[in-house]
Scaffold this motif. Structure first.
Motif, short mmCIF file in Angstrom:
data_model
loop_
_atom_site.label_atom_id
_atom_site.label_comp_id
_atom_site.label_asym_id
_atom_site.label_seq_id
_atom_site.Cartn_x
_atom_site.Cartn_y
_atom_site.Cartn_z
N TRP A 71 -7.30 10.43 -10.99
CA TRP A 71 -7.53 8.99 -10.52
C TRP A 71 -6.73 8.70 -9.33
N ALA A 72 -5.57 9.32 -9.19
CA ALA A 72 -4.55 9.00 -8.29
C ALA A 72 -4.88 9.46 -6.90
N PHE A 73 -5.86 10.43 -6.75
CA PHE A 73 -6.40 10.92 -5.51
C PHE A 73 -7.50 9.94 -5.28
N TRP A 74 -8.22 9.49 -6.06
CA TRP A 74 -9.21 8.40 -5.45
C TRP A 74 -8.18 7.16 -5.46
N GLY A 75 -6.94 6.89 -5.64
CA GLY A 75 -6.25 5.72 -5.28
C GLY A 75 -5.98 5.95 -3.97
N PHE A 76 -5.49 7.19 -3.52
CA PHE A 76 -5.18 7.57 -2.27
C PHE A 76 -6.38 7.10 -1.26
N LEU A 77 -7.47 7.80 -1.51
CA LEU A 77 -8.78 7.43 -0.73
C LEU A 77 -8.84 5.79 -0.67
N VAL A 78 -8.92 5.05 -1.75
CA VAL A 78 -9.09 3.68 -1.62
C VAL A 78 -8.25 3.04 -0.88
N THR A 79 -6.89 3.24 -0.81
CA THR A 79 -5.84 2.58 -0.03
C THR A 79 -5.90 3.06 1.52
N SER A 80 -6.44 4.38 1.68
CA SER A 80 -6.59 4.81 3.15
C SER A 80 -7.68 4.12 3.91
N LEU A 81 -8.79 3.86 3.00
CA LEU A 81 -9.91 2.82 3.56
C LEU A 81 -9.33 1.43 3.67
N ILE A 106 0.85 -1.11 0.02
CA ILE A 106 0.02 -0.08 0.04
C ILE A 106 0.99 1.34 0.03
N CYS A 107 1.98 1.10 0.74
CA CYS A 107 2.65 2.31 0.81
C CYS A 107 3.49 2.60 -0.60
N ILE A 108 3.95 1.35 -1.12
CA ILE A 108 4.51 1.72 -2.75
C ILE A 108 3.34 2.33 -3.71
N LEU A 109 2.11 1.71 -3.51
CA LEU A 109 0.99 2.45 -3.96
C LEU A 109 0.78 3.90 -4.05
N ASN A 110 1.06 4.16 -2.64
CA ASN A 110 0.88 5.57 -2.38
C ASN A 110 1.91 6.67 -3.19
N VAL A 111 3.11 6.07 -3.11
CA VAL A 111 4.03 6.79 -3.59
C VAL A 111 3.95 6.80 -5.21
N VAL A 112 3.49 5.84 -5.79
CA VAL A 112 2.96 5.72 -7.09
C VAL A 112 1.91 7.04 -7.39
N PHE A 113 0.89 6.80 -6.52
CA PHE A 113 -0.20 8.00 -6.68
C PHE A 113 0.19 9.36 -6.55
N ALA A 114 1.36 9.59 -5.57
CA ALA A 114 1.86 10.82 -5.46
C ALA A 114 2.51 11.30 -6.74
N GLY A 126 -5.14 12.26 6.39
CA GLY A 126 -4.08 12.82 5.08
C GLY A 126 -4.64 12.96 3.83
N VAL A 127 -5.71 12.12 3.73
CA VAL A 127 -6.67 12.26 2.43
C VAL A 127 -7.25 13.69 2.42
N GLY A 128 -7.75 13.82 3.58
CA GLY A 128 -8.53 15.13 3.76
C GLY A 128 -7.74 16.41 3.59
N ILE A 129 -6.51 16.28 3.98
CA ILE A 129 -5.48 17.34 3.96
C ILE A 129 -5.06 17.59 2.29
N LEU A 130 -5.02 16.37 1.63
CA LEU A 130 -4.58 16.22 0.22
C LEU A 130 -5.52 17.01 -0.44
N PHE A 131 -6.91 16.51 -0.25
CA PHE A 131 -8.05 17.46 -0.85
C PHE A 131 -8.17 18.77 -0.74
N ALA A 132 -7.89 19.08 0.50
CA ALA A 132 -7.98 20.61 0.80
C ALA A 132 -7.04 21.39 0.04
N LEU A 133 -5.62 20.83 -0.05
CA LEU A 133 -4.58 21.45 -0.57
C LEU A 133 -4.68 21.31 -2.25
N LEU A 134 -5.45 20.20 -2.63
CA LEU A 134 -5.85 20.56 -4.20
C LEU A 134 -6.73 21.46 -4.48
#
Length: 129
Positions: A75-85, A58-66, A107-115
């Motif tokens: 779609w990478a944002f939605w990937g972050f949301l799925v891995t967080s769930l 999951i950590c590797i996926l999150n680096v890829v999503f970033a 973390g996903v909430g902060i990412l969304f706010a920063l976006l």
């Protein structure tokens, strides 16, 4: 000059957050792998070894999503949301409380706010494809 204004730009805070996420997820991946090798026998009854490898994946996926958010992929944002769930589910499965398991969604909430922060009149969210 007009072409420069039409270029996609992200707020510096978003860039810093994405870099921080990549560093933290890389460190967390290494930590998960190391833990999988040093878990003591009584703890294995509580947390199976495969959980650590799943968390590392999951950590590797999150680096890829970033990286793909840097490349303007929504779609990478939605990937972050799925891995967080998924991580929240793992935390509940391993005995963490629901409230402490929800912390990962911040973390996903902060990412969304920063976006949503605007740079040159457009938010990064609007620039994502």
């Amino acid at each position: 000059m007009e072409n420069l204004q039409n270029q996609k730009q992200r707020h510096g805070c978003l860039t810093a957050w994405l870099v921080l996420m990549m560093l933290v997820y890389t460190a967390n991946m290494a930590y998960s792998i190391v833990l999988s090798f040093i878990v003591i026998t009584p703890m294995q009854m509580i947390i199976p070894k495969w959980i650590f490898f799943l968390l590392a994946a999951i950590c590797i996926l999150n680096v890829v999503f970033a990286i793909f958010i840097f490349r303007w992929k929504k779609w990478a944002f939605w990937g972050f949301l799925v891995t967080s769930l998924i991580t929240m589910g793992i935390n509940i499965y391993t005995g963490n409380g629901i409230l402490s398991s929800l912390v990962g969604l911040f973390g996903v909430g902060i990412l969304f706010a920063l976006l949503q922060l605007k740079e040159n009149g457009r938010s990064a969210w609007e620039n994502l494809e």
